[in-house]
Design a protein around this motif. Structure first.
Motif, PDB file in Angstrom:
ATOM      1  N   THR A   1       0.867  -1.404  -0.176  1.00 16.54           N
ATOM      2  CA  THR A   1       0.278  -0.135   0.064  1.00 16.54           C
ATOM      3  C   THR A   1       0.754   1.325  -0.500  1.00 16.54           C
ATOM      4  O   THR A   1       1.788   1.443   0.545  1.00 16.54           O
ATOM      5  CB  THR A   1      -1.052  -0.340   1.413  1.00 16.54           C
ATOM      6  N   GLN A   2      -0.517   2.493  -0.899  1.00 17.96           N
ATOM      7  CA  GLN A   2       0.830   3.933  -0.210  1.00 17.96           C
ATOM      8  C   GLN A   2       0.907   4.325   0.681  1.00 17.96           C
ATOM      9  O   GLN A   2       2.355   4.492   1.139  1.00 17.96           O
ATOM     10  CB  GLN A   2       0.142   4.348  -1.315  1.00 17.96           C
ATOM     11  N   MET A   3       0.316   3.280   1.962  1.00 13.89           N
ATOM     12  CA  MET A   3       1.031   4.052   3.420  1.00 13.89           C
ATOM     13  C   MET A   3       1.943   3.723   4.048  1.00 13.89           C
ATOM     14  O   MET A   3       2.619   4.011   4.615  1.00 13.89           O
ATOM     15  CB  MET A   3      -0.103   3.692   4.291  1.00 13.89           C
ATOM     16  N   HIS A   4       1.452   2.173   3.157  1.00 12.07           N
ATOM     17  CA  HIS A   4       3.058   1.239   3.822  1.00 12.07           C
ATOM     18  C   HIS A   4       4.099   1.663   3.563  1.00 12.07           C
ATOM     19  O   HIS A   4       5.226   2.077   4.303  1.00 12.07           O
ATOM     20  CB  HIS A   4       2.857  -0.013   3.891  1.00 12.07           C
ATOM     21  N   TYR A   5       4.225   2.444   1.944  1.00 12.46           N
ATOM     22  CA  TYR A   5       5.628   2.887   1.769  1.00 12.46           C
ATOM     23  C   TYR A   5       6.176   4.322   2.535  1.00 12.46           C
ATOM     24  O   TYR A   5       6.915   4.233   2.827  1.00 12.46           O
ATOM     25  CB  TYR A   5       5.007   3.500   0.255  1.00 12.46           C
ATOM     26  N   ALA A   6       5.160   4.957   2.577  1.00 13.74           N
ATOM     27  CA  ALA A   6       5.206   6.492   2.953  1.00 13.74           C
ATOM     28  C   ALA A   6       5.050   6.840   5.025  1.00 13.74           C
ATOM     29  O   ALA A   6       6.294   7.196   5.272  1.00 13.74           O
ATOM     30  CB  ALA A   6       3.130   7.536   3.206  1.00 13.74           C
ATOM     31  N   ARG A   7       4.665   5.065   5.436  1.00 15.65           N
ATOM     32  CA  ARG A   7       4.838   5.224   6.651  1.00 15.65           C
ATOM     33  C   ARG A   7       7.118   4.680   6.913  1.00 15.65           C
ATOM     34  O   ARG A   7       7.264   4.923   7.609  1.00 15.65           O
ATOM     35  CB  ARG A   7       4.663   3.449   7.282  1.00 15.65           C
ATOM     36  N   ARG A   8       7.274   3.728   5.637  1.00 14.38           N
ATOM     37  CA  ARG A   8       8.965   3.645   5.647  1.00 14.38           C
ATOM     38  C   ARG A   8       9.307   4.623   4.575  1.00 14.38           C
ATOM     39  O   ARG A   8      10.845   4.863   5.220  1.00 14.38           O
ATOM     40  CB  ARG A   8       8.749   2.872   4.807  1.00 14.38           C
ATOM     41  N   GLY A   9       9.040   5.778   5.060  1.00 10.35           N
ATOM     42  CA  GLY A   9       9.870   7.016   4.659  1.00 10.35           C
ATOM     43  C   GLY A   9       9.943   6.995   3.134  1.00 10.35           C
ATOM     44  O   GLY A   9      10.830   8.087   2.313  1.00 10.35           O
ATOM     45  N   ILE A  10       9.503   6.514   1.568  1.00 10.95           N
ATOM     46  CA  ILE A  10       9.557   6.457   0.864  1.00 10.95           C
ATOM     47  C   ILE A  10       8.831   7.365   0.318  1.00 10.95           C
ATOM     48  O   ILE A  10       7.539   7.069   0.002  1.00 10.95           O
ATOM     49  CB  ILE A  10       9.223   4.892  -0.014  1.00 10.95           C
ATOM     50  N   ILE A  11       9.030   8.039  -1.174  1.00 11.19           N
ATOM     51  CA  ILE A  11       8.138   8.621  -1.632  1.00 11.19           C
ATOM     52  C   ILE A  11       7.602   8.470  -2.694  1.00 11.19           C
ATOM     53  O   ILE A  11       9.319   7.937  -3.548  1.00 11.19           O
ATOM     54  CB  ILE A  11       8.794  10.220  -2.172  1.00 11.19           C
ATOM     55  N   THR A  12       6.952   7.548  -3.875  1.00  9.74           N
ATOM     56  CA  THR A  12       6.390   7.169  -4.386  1.00  9.74           C
ATOM     57  C   THR A  12       6.633   7.821  -5.950  1.00  9.74           C
ATOM     58  O   THR A  12       6.193   9.102  -5.982  1.00  9.74           O
ATOM     59  CB  THR A  12       5.584   5.702  -4.617  1.00  9.74           C
TER      60      THR A  12
END
Lengths: 622, 622
Positions: free
Chosen positions: B129-140
């Protein structure tokens, strides 16, 4: 229209509004005054719903309509009984009154064949305004009519649950004639009622009454004619317009107005500067106080109930508009601005204000103090020019009140939502709670073609905050002159906005209609749903586009979801089941009991095959 | 549609929106991402206005549109590059997926000819999920795209004058990809983007972004077909729909949805319980968790971006609706209520919620937590049932967030204006600032046929208060299934409501379009005014009803007032005059100087014959 001397062929819409029945309710004072309303009869043993009705005799199947004769002068006896008016030889109608500068009337339209030869005015030294009577403690028949009309003829306090946020308004459970008198006396409400417009059914405009709406009609140099304008007036009032403004700017202004007023059951407003401008051939600089004054008399004798006067467009304010994106968007405002600059003089409307007031009080014409400097774009909202004018209108309100002349204040315009409340607050503060009468406001500029909606959004909000009357906007705003379809869409849009405001203000009886319609909807009484709506014909037409068969009018679904998916049908089945268990509704409200009741229900539900619910005695809304 | 094996004849509207030019703006990070927008070119040397664009390739004259092939999978490389997905042998499509219980597909419609054989899902143990990436500091790349899209590709802070009331929202002057990541990480925004819908152009739904709108399409048992639904999707996005919900309840649900998703440039939402109900022949009691779960997988593989799940319709809440005027008006809510009562069990959606979440996170499907107990009438607004469900949705939000699954919360319904704010406040408090997604609300029940307007009024307000997405309502609401004309009217109405909310919230660039249009209006650049509006064709058509000649497009009046009375024309003359005196605008702002300046002006005005104003260098808005 070709032959001036033949009767005019004007076709107007008559006959009841679908599903409604005209009624006349006797005032409870026993005075004999009968107030026009309409009732919507429902199926299934439901009580009829009575609604406010602006449509006049046109929707009364018993009434004989003759446009050439005009409506019955229902107020005439009341006016004469006050003993303070006299008839007199009225002003001669001149060719320039109809925009023809030649000696004959060629190119004109047939005049109304039954013009009153000797208009009325106050006797010397008398003041015939409703405010004057109110301040002397007199309850007039007009005030009685208004009270009955606002109550819809019934005692509503008994089973009343008030719920709303009125922002400091004082809306009583029941409107009494004394309350009406009190509101008019303090200037918080007006009853626009020129003694020369006895055909009008009295109505009140004020924060503590139902929110009212106005529809604009009138020709322009480019479009429309007498027959169309009279038809638009009847059409607009049929759908709910509480007042009509005749904003004609083309030819035949005087004759057009005569046809309209004689046939109008609602108050008529005008902007006299338009006709004055026509008289000087469209050259604003050639306007004079004398021409304007003469125009006021001319229109007063015909029976105009309120005048928009842009006396707040003062010379020093005009430069404040220099940086605006859309300048001065008010016709009257721009005309006065041009005159002021050309003459380097203060506005003659401002300078001669007290003389205007003297005229108004002799006929009981209300001021609609014009917002000539209203904002015509989001960028210009709430600017210096707008509020400078507002404070002048407040000053003028007090001056008018010194002569007991009724006043309402016009307002914007184009205002983004976060700036709307400030308009209401400033107006209340500046103008002594005189009724506010806004044009929308439009909450964005980006949707020409849909400005009835952009303005309906702002109108609903400012009506909630306390605005007393909302001037409609049609889909044609900014693009052209509205036709009758546009007039209807504009009226219905503004009726729903005004009603939404009444609901939010906690007006005691407003929710009756919503509840009746929703109940009809839930019970699949389709005809009742249509008949209770603001536009029964359109509602039915939309329904029938996909389900035209007669049987569909009692079907427990429509084409949105079909029979298997209709949530209301499924809800009915759910309730049937519960009711067949003889579980009283109260049982439902305790969650722990619900568990137990549910277990029993579940067993039974399966037993009877899962199909449930018609007419259980315990069901609340049967 | 007669021959199942032939290509489908589906006609959709292509070509630029009148007056607009498609542009692709490179993300400023230099990553190569190109964001679709459109620009409106203006006359008179005015700068082009760039606007947000949901219409996808259909309005790009360079694009080759082939409905049988679907849109280009623009996100596929980004998805694969993350290395956390695998393809697999997808679920077999069964006859009941299309509502045909027989062994063959007779009575069906042609399937989409290019179905992806092996859908994607997260690798074991991964969360996509985009939230998962976001919470790991990743800008997709999706977050980058959103940032550029929300900024409209330009730096807007420089000449910015913020003005608005955002009720505590935190809208930055410029949206950065880092801001997007931060909002998604905290759950205050979502980017609905199923890995199996790579054709979608990324968009964000959240209080601190532009207010979004959703359009509903989909057939019912009674009306419509595949070609019409695909056409409605293209038509709705052309006019501005930010997402589309396919609410089909008839036959061919699976195939219809495939055609729609493959051709949709915007996220697609569904209500899976509808299809599940079709699979059990419309018998709610026969629903099972297994059938529902299987339906979720089926729809996840196709690429649905968000699911409405009515997990808040809990057994103990159902009795709370017993006294309502309109019961349970949500289709899904009423279906679940029936199931719960029949089985005397807690909702299987509630009980299996965490398992649903496991599925969502493997595909990045967002929750739209359904308001099954929303009020369907003014009488039922803000009642116990409604808020009981809301608090459960808040509880479920937190559970979903524990697995980094994106969530938005659905809301009402029918709510009188004075009760709207409470809805926003309770939702913020209960649901941890998850985005709110309301249906209107309608502010009165009395206007079926006009419910796009009754709900537009409520939608504008609740959008202003912080609602992130507004679900449209068409004129056909409560009456039948909307056709394409209704879809357009609903979309434009909701676009103007969302924009009015952006303005009122003080969104930095919102007013650019209003100002450009008003300036065009003031300067009589009619074509520019039409082209800048939300519906250029309708605006022009309305204008041309009374003034069709080509010359009228530069005329300094329209048929509303005609040449003598146009306030904007007169204002122009007033300004011309002042400018010819070389009086700077600042001079205008001092009243005492104005007097002096006016005297001079007046003299000159008369000298030059009273006609003034074109192109003076000092005029602010030339």
């Amino acid at each position: 229209m070709a032959d001036i001397n033949s009767p005019v062929e004007i076709g107007v819409t008559t006959g009841p509004i679908r599903g409604s029945r005209k009624v006349y309710v006797g005032a409870r004072t026993g005075s004999g005054i009968r107030v026009a309303m309409r009732e919507i009869d429902l199926e299934g043993g439901e009580p009829s719903v009575r609604v406010y009705d602006t449509s006049g005799p046109y929707t009364d199947p018993e009434a004989l309509i003759d446009i050439n004769a005009g409506l019955a002068p229902i107020r005439r006896d009341w006016i004469m009984a006050r003993g303070d008016v006299e008839d007199y030889a009225g002003r001669e109608v001149k060719p320039e009154d109809n925009g023809q500068l030649g000696p004959d009337r060629s190119g004109g339209v047939p005049g109304f064949p039954n013009v009153v030869k000797r208009p009325l005015r106050a006797k010397a030294g008398m003041n015939v305004t409703q405010m004057h009577y109110a301040r002397r403690g007199i309850i007039t028949p007009e005030m009685e009519y208004v009270a009955e009309r606002e109550n819809l003829g019934r005692e509503i306090a008994a089973d009343l649950i008030r719920d709303g946020e009125s922002w400091g308004a004082e809306i009583p459970d029941v409107i009494t004639p004394e309350f009406v008198r009190s509101e008019v006396a303090r200037g918080r409400a007006i009853i626009p009622s020129n003694i020369n417009h006895p055909e009008s059914e009295p109505m009140a405009i004020g924060r503590n009454f139902l929110v009212k709406i106005n529809a604009n009609i009138g020709n322009s140099a480019v479009a429309s004619d007498v027959a169309q304008e009279v038809d638009k007036m009847v059409w607009a009032t049929r759908w709910g317009a509480d007042t009509i403004m005749d904003l004609s700017t083309g030819r035949n202004i005087h004759d057009t107005r005569e046809w309209i007023i004689r046939n109008s059951p609602v108050p008529i407003g005008t902007v006299p500067i338009y006709q004055a401008l026509e008289k000087v051939g469209g050259i604003a600089e050639d306007l004079t106080w004398e021409i304007f004054r003469d125009t006021l008399i001319e229109q007063a004798e015909q029976g105009v109930d309120y005048f928009t006067i842009h006396a707040g467009v003062r010379l020093p304010y005009i430069p404040m508009t220099a940086r605006r994106v859309t300048g001065i968007v008010s016709r009257g405002g721009s005309i006065m601005a041009k005159w002021c600059l050309a003459h380097h003089k203060e506005s003659f409307l401002y300078e001669h204000f007290d003389e205007i007031t003297e005229i108004m009080k002799a006929y009981d014409i209300a001021y609609s103090l014009g917002d000539g400097l209203r904002p015509g774009s989001i960028a210009d909202a709430n600017d210096e020019a707008q509020f400078a004018e507002l404070y002048t209108l407040g000053e003028l309100t007090k001056r008018a009140w010194e002569q007991d002349v009724q006043v309402m204040i016009e307002g914007p315009g184009h205002v983004p939502m976060h700036k709307i409340k400030q308009n209401m607050e400033k107006q209340l503060e500046a103008c002594g709670e005189a009724p506010f009468y806004t044009l929308g406001p439009l909450v964005t500029d980006i949707a020409p073609g849909y400005d009835h909606i952009t303005s309906g959004i702002g109108a609903a909000q400012i009506g909630w905050y306390g605005t007393a009357m909302l001037c409609y906007v049609t889909p044609k705003e900014h693009l052209g002159l509205p036709d009758r379809d546009d007039v209807k869409v504009g009226v219905v849009t503004y009726k729903l906005a005004a009603h939404a405001a009444d609901l939010a203000k906690g007006h005691p009886a407003a929710q009756v209609r919503d509840d009746a319609l929703s109940k009809a909807r839930f019970e699949f009484r389709w005809r009742d749903q249509f008949n209770l709506s603001l536009d029964p014909e359109t509602a039915e037409q939309y329904h029938d586009q996909t389900l035209p068969a007669e049987g569909a009018k009692s079907a427990h679904f429509c084409s949105m979801c079909g029979p298997k998916f209709c949530s209301m049908k499924i809800t009915q089945e759910v309730r049937d089941f519960a009711a067949k268990q003889n579980a009283a509704p109260e049982t439902f409200l305790a969650a722990e009991d619900a568990e137990k009741g549910m277990a029993e229900m579940s067993e039974k539900f399966r037993e009877i095959g899962g199909q449930l619910y018609v007419g259980a005695p315990d069901r609340e809304h049967d």
